[in-house]
Design a protein around this motif. Structure first.
Motif, PDB file in Angstrom:
ATOM      1  N   GLU A   1      -0.614  -2.829 -42.770  1.00 54.31           N
ATOM      2  CA  GLU A   1       0.685  -2.382 -42.266  1.00 54.31           C
ATOM      3  C   GLU A   1       0.512  -1.403 -41.109  1.00 54.31           C
ATOM      4  N   ARG A   2      -0.368  -0.461 -41.280  1.00 55.74           N
ATOM      5  CA  ARG A   2      -0.600   0.539 -40.239  1.00 55.74           C
ATOM      6  C   ARG A   2      -1.176  -0.113 -38.983  1.00 55.74           C
ATOM      7  N   ALA A   3      -2.089  -1.055 -39.177  1.00 56.11           N
ATOM      8  CA  ALA A   3      -2.708  -1.740 -38.029  1.00 56.11           C
ATOM      9  C   ALA A   3      -1.690  -2.590 -37.270  1.00 56.11           C
ATOM     10  N   LEU A   4      -0.809  -3.279 -37.983  1.00 57.51           N
ATOM     11  CA  LEU A   4       0.195  -4.116 -37.314  1.00 57.51           C
ATOM     12  C   LEU A   4       1.150  -3.285 -36.458  1.00 57.51           C
TER      13      LEU A   4
ATOM     14  N   LYS B   1       8.679  -8.317 -41.125  1.00 58.69           N
ATOM     15  CA  LYS B   1       9.798  -7.397 -41.344  1.00 58.69           C
ATOM     16  C   LYS B   1      10.297  -7.376 -42.791  1.00 58.69           C
ATOM     17  N   ASP B   2      10.174  -8.468 -43.503  1.00 57.03           N
ATOM     18  CA  ASP B   2      10.639  -8.512 -44.890  1.00 57.03           C
ATOM     19  C   ASP B   2       9.604  -7.981 -45.872  1.00 57.03           C
ATOM     20  N   ASN B   3       8.370  -7.831 -45.435  1.00 57.63           N
ATOM     21  CA  ASN B   3       7.303  -7.402 -46.339  1.00 57.63           C
ATOM     22  C   ASN B   3       7.156  -5.890 -46.440  1.00 57.63           C
ATOM     23  N   SER B   4       7.548  -5.164 -45.389  1.00 57.47           N
ATOM     24  CA  SER B   4       7.317  -3.727 -45.377  1.00 57.47           C
ATOM     25  C   SER B   4       8.361  -3.024 -44.519  1.00 57.47           C
ATOM     26  N   CYS B   5       8.960  -1.992 -45.076  1.00 58.07           N
ATOM     27  CA  CYS B   5       9.929  -1.187 -44.330  1.00 58.07           C
ATOM     28  C   CYS B   5       9.229  -0.419 -43.209  1.00 58.07           C
ATOM     29  N   PHE B   6       8.000   0.026 -43.455  1.00 58.61           N
ATOM     30  CA  PHE B   6       7.231   0.753 -42.445  1.00 58.61           C
ATOM     31  C   PHE B   6       6.974  -0.130 -41.237  1.00 58.61           C
ATOM     32  N   VAL B   7       6.590  -1.369 -41.476  1.00 60.20           N
ATOM     33  CA  VAL B   7       6.331  -2.306 -40.384  1.00 60.20           C
ATOM     34  C   VAL B   7       7.630  -2.602 -39.640  1.00 60.20           C
ATOM     35  N   LYS B   8       8.704  -2.818 -40.372  1.00 57.58           N
ATOM     36  CA  LYS B   8       9.983  -3.134 -39.756  1.00 57.58           C
ATOM     37  C   LYS B   8      10.435  -2.012 -38.822  1.00 57.58           C
ATOM     38  N   LYS B   9      10.383  -0.769 -39.293  1.00 54.61           N
ATOM     39  CA  LYS B   9      10.830   0.361 -38.473  1.00 54.61           C
ATOM     40  C   LYS B   9       9.900   0.613 -37.292  1.00 54.61           C
ATOM     41  N   GLY B  10       8.604   0.556 -37.531  1.00 56.08           N
ATOM     42  CA  GLY B  10       7.642   0.843 -36.474  1.00 56.08           C
ATOM     43  C   GLY B  10       7.630  -0.200 -35.379  1.00 56.08           C
ATOM     44  N   VAL B  11       7.644  -1.458 -35.776  1.00 61.51           N
ATOM     45  CA  VAL B  11       7.611  -2.533 -34.782  1.00 61.51           C
ATOM     46  C   VAL B  11       8.951  -2.595 -34.039  1.00 61.51           C
ATOM     47  N   LYS B  12      10.031  -2.247 -34.714  1.00 63.86           N
ATOM     48  CA  LYS B  12      11.334  -2.203 -34.057  1.00 63.86           C
ATOM     49  C   LYS B  12      11.329  -1.158 -32.935  1.00 63.86           C
TER      50      LYS B  12
ATOM     51  N   ALA C   1       2.860   5.349 -25.818  1.00 60.83           N
ATOM     52  CA  ALA C   1       2.612   4.212 -26.714  1.00 60.83           C
ATOM     53  C   ALA C   1       1.259   4.354 -27.413  1.00 60.83           C
ATOM     54  N   ILE C   2       0.268   4.852 -26.715  1.00 59.35           N
ATOM     55  CA  ILE C   2      -1.041   5.083 -27.334  1.00 59.35           C
ATOM     56  C   ILE C   2      -0.918   6.144 -28.422  1.00 59.35           C
ATOM     57  N   TYR C   3      -0.166   7.201 -28.129  1.00 57.95           N
ATOM     58  CA  TYR C   3       0.066   8.247 -29.129  1.00 57.95           C
ATOM     59  C   TYR C   3       0.830   7.687 -30.337  1.00 57.95           C
ATOM     60  N   ALA C   4       1.830   6.840 -30.078  1.00 55.70           N
ATOM     61  CA  ALA C   4       2.593   6.217 -31.164  1.00 55.70           C
ATOM     62  C   ALA C   4       1.693   5.340 -32.026  1.00 55.70           C
ATOM     63  N   ALA C   5       0.778   4.612 -31.383  1.00 58.82           N
ATOM     64  CA  ALA C   5      -0.157   3.762 -32.138  1.00 58.82           C
ATOM     65  C   ALA C   5      -1.065   4.620 -33.010  1.00 58.82           C
ATOM     66  N   PHE C   6      -1.533   5.721 -32.453  1.00 62.11           N
ATOM     67  CA  PHE C   6      -2.392   6.631 -33.216  1.00 62.11           C
ATOM     68  C   PHE C   6      -1.644   7.210 -34.420  1.00 62.11           C
ATOM     69  N   MET C   7      -0.430   7.679 -34.194  1.00 61.59           N
ATOM     70  CA  MET C   7       0.363   8.263 -35.282  1.00 61.59           C
ATOM     71  C   MET C   7       0.709   7.210 -36.346  1.00 61.59           C
ATOM     72  N   SER C   8       1.013   6.004 -35.896  1.00 63.14           N
ATOM     73  CA  SER C   8       1.332   4.927 -36.839  1.00 63.14           C
ATOM     74  C   SER C   8       0.113   4.548 -37.666  1.00 63.14           C
ATOM     75  N   TYR C   9      -1.040   4.539 -37.040  1.00 60.65           N
ATOM     76  CA  TYR C   9      -2.242   4.195 -37.796  1.00 60.65           C
ATOM     77  C   TYR C   9      -2.571   5.263 -38.836  1.00 60.65           C
ATOM     78  N   LYS C  10      -2.182   6.490 -38.567  1.00 63.18           N
ATOM     79  CA  LYS C  10      -2.359   7.552 -39.556  1.00 63.18           C
ATOM     80  C   LYS C  10      -1.348   7.443 -40.692  1.00 63.18           C
ATOM     81  N   GLY C  11      -0.328   6.586 -40.525  1.00 63.10           N
ATOM     82  CA  GLY C  11       0.661   6.372 -41.566  1.00 63.10           C
ATOM     83  C   GLY C  11       1.962   7.120 -41.366  1.00 63.10           C
ATOM     84  N   ASN C  12       2.163   7.690 -40.187  1.00 55.39           N
ATOM     85  CA  ASN C  12       3.391   8.425 -39.892  1.00 55.39           C
ATOM     86  C   ASN C  12       4.400   7.536 -39.191  1.00 55.39           C
ATOM     87  N   ASP C  13       5.667   7.700 -39.557  1.00 56.34           N
ATOM     88  CA  ASP C  13       6.721   7.023 -38.806  1.00 56.34           C
ATOM     89  C   ASP C  13       6.823   7.695 -37.451  1.00 56.34           C
ATOM     90  N   TYR C  14       6.854   6.913 -36.397  1.00 52.33           N
ATOM     91  CA  TYR C  14       6.961   7.486 -35.065  1.00 52.33           C
ATOM     92  C   TYR C  14       8.230   6.961 -34.411  1.00 52.33           C
TER      93      TYR C  14
END
Length: 127
Positions: free
Chosen positions: A8-11, A37-48, A99-112
């Motif tokens: 999830e974090r990687a996606l 998007k249906d598998n994870s709320c974290f993925v849905k919000k982050g990718v959105k 975007a690089i910072y957002a990717a880093f924060m997302s990989y750490k598991g934080n909503d960005y």
């Protein structure tokens, strides 16, 4: 914070980094969104968030390139076209760093959420 799987974090991180490859990256981010998007709320919000930023950037680039193609700035304003291109390059560089910072924060598991547009993107398309 909920324990998230590495997938999830990687996606979400990949979706944020896709802005670096412009239009093909937008397509990749859309594919990630629609498949996961249906598998994870974290993925849905982050990718959105990532897709929203990429759509805005693609729209501005399209407008800029259309205006430049027709030469609207170079005829009327002389050197304004090159200054505008330089300004847009600086803005695009700042967006790429964000975007690089957002990717880093997302990989750490934080909503960005992106500054200025993140709240709008979150509210868009709510059921």
């Amino acid at each position: 914070m909920i324990a998230l799987e590495t997938k999830e974090r990687a996606l979400v991180s990949i979706a944020h980094l896709c802005i670096l490859i412009n239009f093909p990256g937008l397509f990749i981010a859309f594919v990630i969104y629609f498949l996961e998007k249906d598998n994870s709320c974290f993925v849905k919000k982050g990718v959105k968030q990532a897709v929203g930023l990429q759509l805005i950037v693609c729209a501005f680039l399209f407008i800029f390139k259309t205006v430049r193609f027709f030469g609207l700035f170079s005829i009327s304003f002389g050197r304004t076209s090159s200054l505008l291109a330089l300004g847009l390059s600086v803005i695009y560089g700042a967006i790429a760093l964000m975007a690089i910072y957002a990717a880093f924060m997302s990989y750490k598991g934080n909503d960005y959420r992106y500054p200025l547009i993140g709240k709008f993107i979150d509210n868009y398309g709510r059921e």
